[in-house]
Every structure is written in C-alpha cells, then in structure tokens.
Design a protein around this motif. Structure first.
Motif, PDB file in Angstrom:
ATOM      1  N   VAL A  14     -22.556  32.111  58.827  1.00  0.00           N
ATOM      2  CA  VAL A  14     -22.031  33.130  57.919  1.00  0.00           C
ATOM      3  C   VAL A  14     -22.323  34.531  58.450  1.00  0.00           C
ATOM      4  N   GLU A  15     -23.458  34.679  59.146  1.00  0.00           N
ATOM      5  CA  GLU A  15     -23.777  35.974  59.729  1.00  0.00           C
ATOM      6  C   GLU A  15     -22.800  36.320  60.857  1.00  0.00           C
ATOM      7  N   LYS A  16     -22.467  35.306  61.644  1.00  0.00           N
ATOM      8  CA  LYS A  16     -21.492  35.532  62.708  1.00  0.00           C
ATOM      9  C   LYS A  16     -20.140  35.915  62.120  1.00  0.00           C
ATOM     10  N   ILE A  17     -19.754  35.209  61.052  1.00  0.00           N
ATOM     11  CA  ILE A  17     -18.486  35.522  60.387  1.00  0.00           C
ATOM     12  C   ILE A  17     -18.550  36.901  59.734  1.00  0.00           C
ATOM     13  N   ARG A  18     -19.709  37.225  59.160  1.00  0.00           N
ATOM     14  CA  ARG A  18     -19.854  38.540  58.530  1.00  0.00           C
ATOM     15  C   ARG A  18     -19.676  39.660  59.560  1.00  0.00           C
ATOM     16  N   GLU A  19     -20.297  39.473  60.723  1.00  0.00           N
ATOM     17  CA  GLU A  19     -20.154  40.482  61.774  1.00  0.00           C
ATOM     18  C   GLU A  19     -18.706  40.584  62.247  1.00  0.00           C
ATOM     19  N   GLU A  20     -18.072  39.423  62.381  1.00  0.00           N
ATOM     20  CA  GLU A  20     -16.663  39.432  62.779  1.00  0.00           C
ATOM     21  C   GLU A  20     -15.796  40.097  61.723  1.00  0.00           C
ATOM     22  N   TRP A  21     -16.052  39.747  60.459  1.00  0.00           N
ATOM     23  CA  TRP A  21     -15.290  40.360  59.363  1.00  0.00           C
ATOM     24  C   TRP A  21     -15.520  41.866  59.312  1.00  0.00           C
ATOM     25  N   GLN A  22     -16.759  42.284  59.464  1.00  0.00           N
ATOM     26  CA  GLN A  22     -17.068  43.710  59.412  1.00  0.00           C
ATOM     27  C   GLN A  22     -16.329  44.461  60.517  1.00  0.00           C
TER      28      GLN A  22
END
Length: 336
Positions: free
Chosen positions: A198-206
């Motif tokens: 989820v952190e990887k996705i959060r960084e990608e989303w950001q």
C-alpha cells in the motif's frame, strides 16, 4: 511564478479520499460546460446575424424605396439600397465567421476532453488499486492484531495452568501456544507485505496525483486563455461589423451630399414640362349681342361702349411683386 498551484492545494489526510481530485475534475468539467455554452451562444448569434442579413438583402432587392424619384436624389436612393444590401451581405459573412469560431471552440473543447480522458483513466485505475490495497492492508492488520491477542491469551493460559493441569493438558497448551505464534508470524508477515504494497501504491498515486494536478492546471490555463481570446475575437468581429456598416452608411451620406435640390427641380422641369403659355382669359359673351351680330345684313362692327366689356387695364408692377390689377374695388392676381 504563481504561488497557488493545483499540486499544492488539493490533498487530503485520508489516504482513500478523492475530495481534492474530485474538486479539480468538477471544475474542469464546469469549464468544458462553459466552453460549450459559449459555443452554442456563437451558433445562436450566427443564426440571428444570418436571418437579419438575409432580411436586409431581401428588403433591399424587393421593397420599392422612392422608385419614381429623379436625378441626384434618385442616385442617392440607389446608393442607399445598394449599401443596405451590402450591409446584409456583411451580416451573412459575419454569421459564417461566427460558425467557424464556434467550430474552433468545439474542436478545442473536444481536444481537451480527449487528452484529459487519458489522465482520468490512469487516476481512476490507481484510485481503485489504492483503495483495494488499503482495504487489504486494514484486513491484514485486523488479522495480525487478532493473532497477537490469540498468542497473548495462549501464553497466559500456559502460565496460569502451570501447576494446575496434568502433563498432557500442559502439552496441549504449549501446542496451542506454538500454533498461535506461528499464525501470528504468518499474519505479521502478510500485514507487513500489505503495508509495503500500500505504501508503494501510495507513493505511485501521490506521484500520479501531482502529474494530474499539473496537467489539469495546464489545461485550465490553456482553456482560460483560449476562452478569453475567443471572446476578444468575437467582440472585435462585432466592432468590425459596425465599422463596415458605418462605411456603407458613409457612402450613402456622400451620395446625399451630391443631391442638389435645384438640379432635381431643373431635371423634373426638363423631363416633364408641358408648355410655357398659360390659358387665355375667359371673356364674357352676351348672348343677345352675339345673336344681333350674327343677324344677316347687320353691321358687324361693335358699337363703342355697348355689348362688350372694355379691356381691363394692366398696371405696372415692380420686380418680384405679384402681377395684379384692380377693377371696381376687386383685386385680380395673375399668376404666370
């Protein structure tokens, strides 16, 4: 450099919230709607201009306007009708220009929509993936915490029953404790994996959110600039139409300056004149005198002072005075 940027002001502390993104996209959709409204306005204005232009042309061509006038005033009226037709044609041309501008606005609006759709698809996909992974992470956390409680409870059971149960029961408690530890380790690993995911996705989303904000801001700057220029061009076209109309009216004014009352009067007299001699005076004829004069063998010479009115005197008159004479107290005005 502007201080207020989309990428700095449309965040939310809730990871799965899309409030900032939704605010931007709603504004972009409103902007697209405004462009569509202006496009429709141009089309309606074009229809009005075309109808007005055609009506002016038909009016100029079909409606008589002083058609029996002569000479210079006739030429002025001819120029007037020609210029009215020219003004009508100018309005028809303006209608065509407005339709072309409306088409340009439509093309611009659809181009922005096409490019924005790509970004929106990317953001929709990443939002869906982010939300799904976040739910998985929350579920993994819930399971991990439950396994922790299970392990703690198993440990407490072992300590509480250390001297109170049989060896066999004690072994069962230890087996259960071992199982809870194993389950805890597994859930802990899954939880950590989900947190990483989820952190990887959060960084990608950001990162994608920043890109989307920059793209949307760029599009909005382009839209406002294009809209402003389109409106500016529209009012320039209307001003130019007024200039053209005034030029046409100026031609009419010039033709009216050439209109001379004296020349038109002279032209009318020369074309329509019927003669320069007025009718002769109507004299009184006594019936009996006429009969006596007509009798056979009768002297035809008139007797002085009888049977005939003496000739009226013609008084002299000054230049410009009406010609008249006075007989027995009555005035006779003679018009030549």
């Amino acid at each position: 450099m502007r201080e207020s940027l989309f990428k700095d002001h449309f965040w939310n502390t809730d990871l799965i919230s899309t409030a900032g993104y939704d605010s931007i996209t709603q504004h972009m959709n409103d902007g697209r709607k405004n462009c569509k409204e202006f496009e429709d306005f141009l089309k309606e204005r074009a229809a009005v201009e075309e109808k007005y232009g055609k009506d002016l042309v038909n009016l100029s061509r079909k409606k008589p306007c002083g058609q029996t006038e002569l000479n210079t005033l006739k030429r002025a009226l001819d120029v007037f009708k020609i210029q009215v037709e020219n003004i009508g044609q100018s309005h028809i041309q303006l209608a065509q220009m407005l339709r072309e501008e409306a088409k340009k606005m439509e093309d611009f609006r659809e181009k922005q929509k096409f490019h924005r759709k790509k970004i929106e698809l990317i953001m929709d996909a990443i939002h869906k993936n982010r939300n799904l992974q976040y739910k998985r992470t929350l579920e993994a956390k819930r399971l991990y915490e439950q396994r922790c409680r299970d392990k703690d409870e198993a440990e407490q059971s072992v300590h509480r029953s250390a001297n109170l149960v049989t060896q066999k029961q004690q072994e069962k408690l230890f087996v259960k404790l071992a199982q809870t530890k194993t389950a805890l380790e597994d859930s802990d690993r899954v939880y950590q994996m989900n947190v990483s995911a989820v952190e990887k996705i959060r960084e990608e989303w950001q990162s994608e959110h920043i890109k989307a904000c920059e793209f949307f801001e760029s599009q909005e700057c382009e839209r406002i600039t294009y809209f402003r220029n389109a409106l500016w061009l529209h009012v320039n076209q209307l001003s130019q139409e007024c200039v053209k109309n005034d030029e046409s009216y100026e031609e009419v004014r010039k033709s009216l300056e050439m209109c001379t009352v004296e020349k038109d009067i002279e032209c009318f007299v020369n074309i329509r004149k019927t003669g320069t001699l007025p009718p002769i005076p109507v004299i009184y004829e006594n019936y009996y005198n006429t009969q006596r004069n007509a009798a056979p063998g009768r002297n035809q010479a008139p007797t002085p002072g009888m049977g005939r009115r003496p000739q009226l005197p013609v008084p002299s008159s000054g230049p410009g005075d009406p010609e008249y004479s006075t007989v027995d107290g009555y005035s006779l005005i003679q018009h030549h």
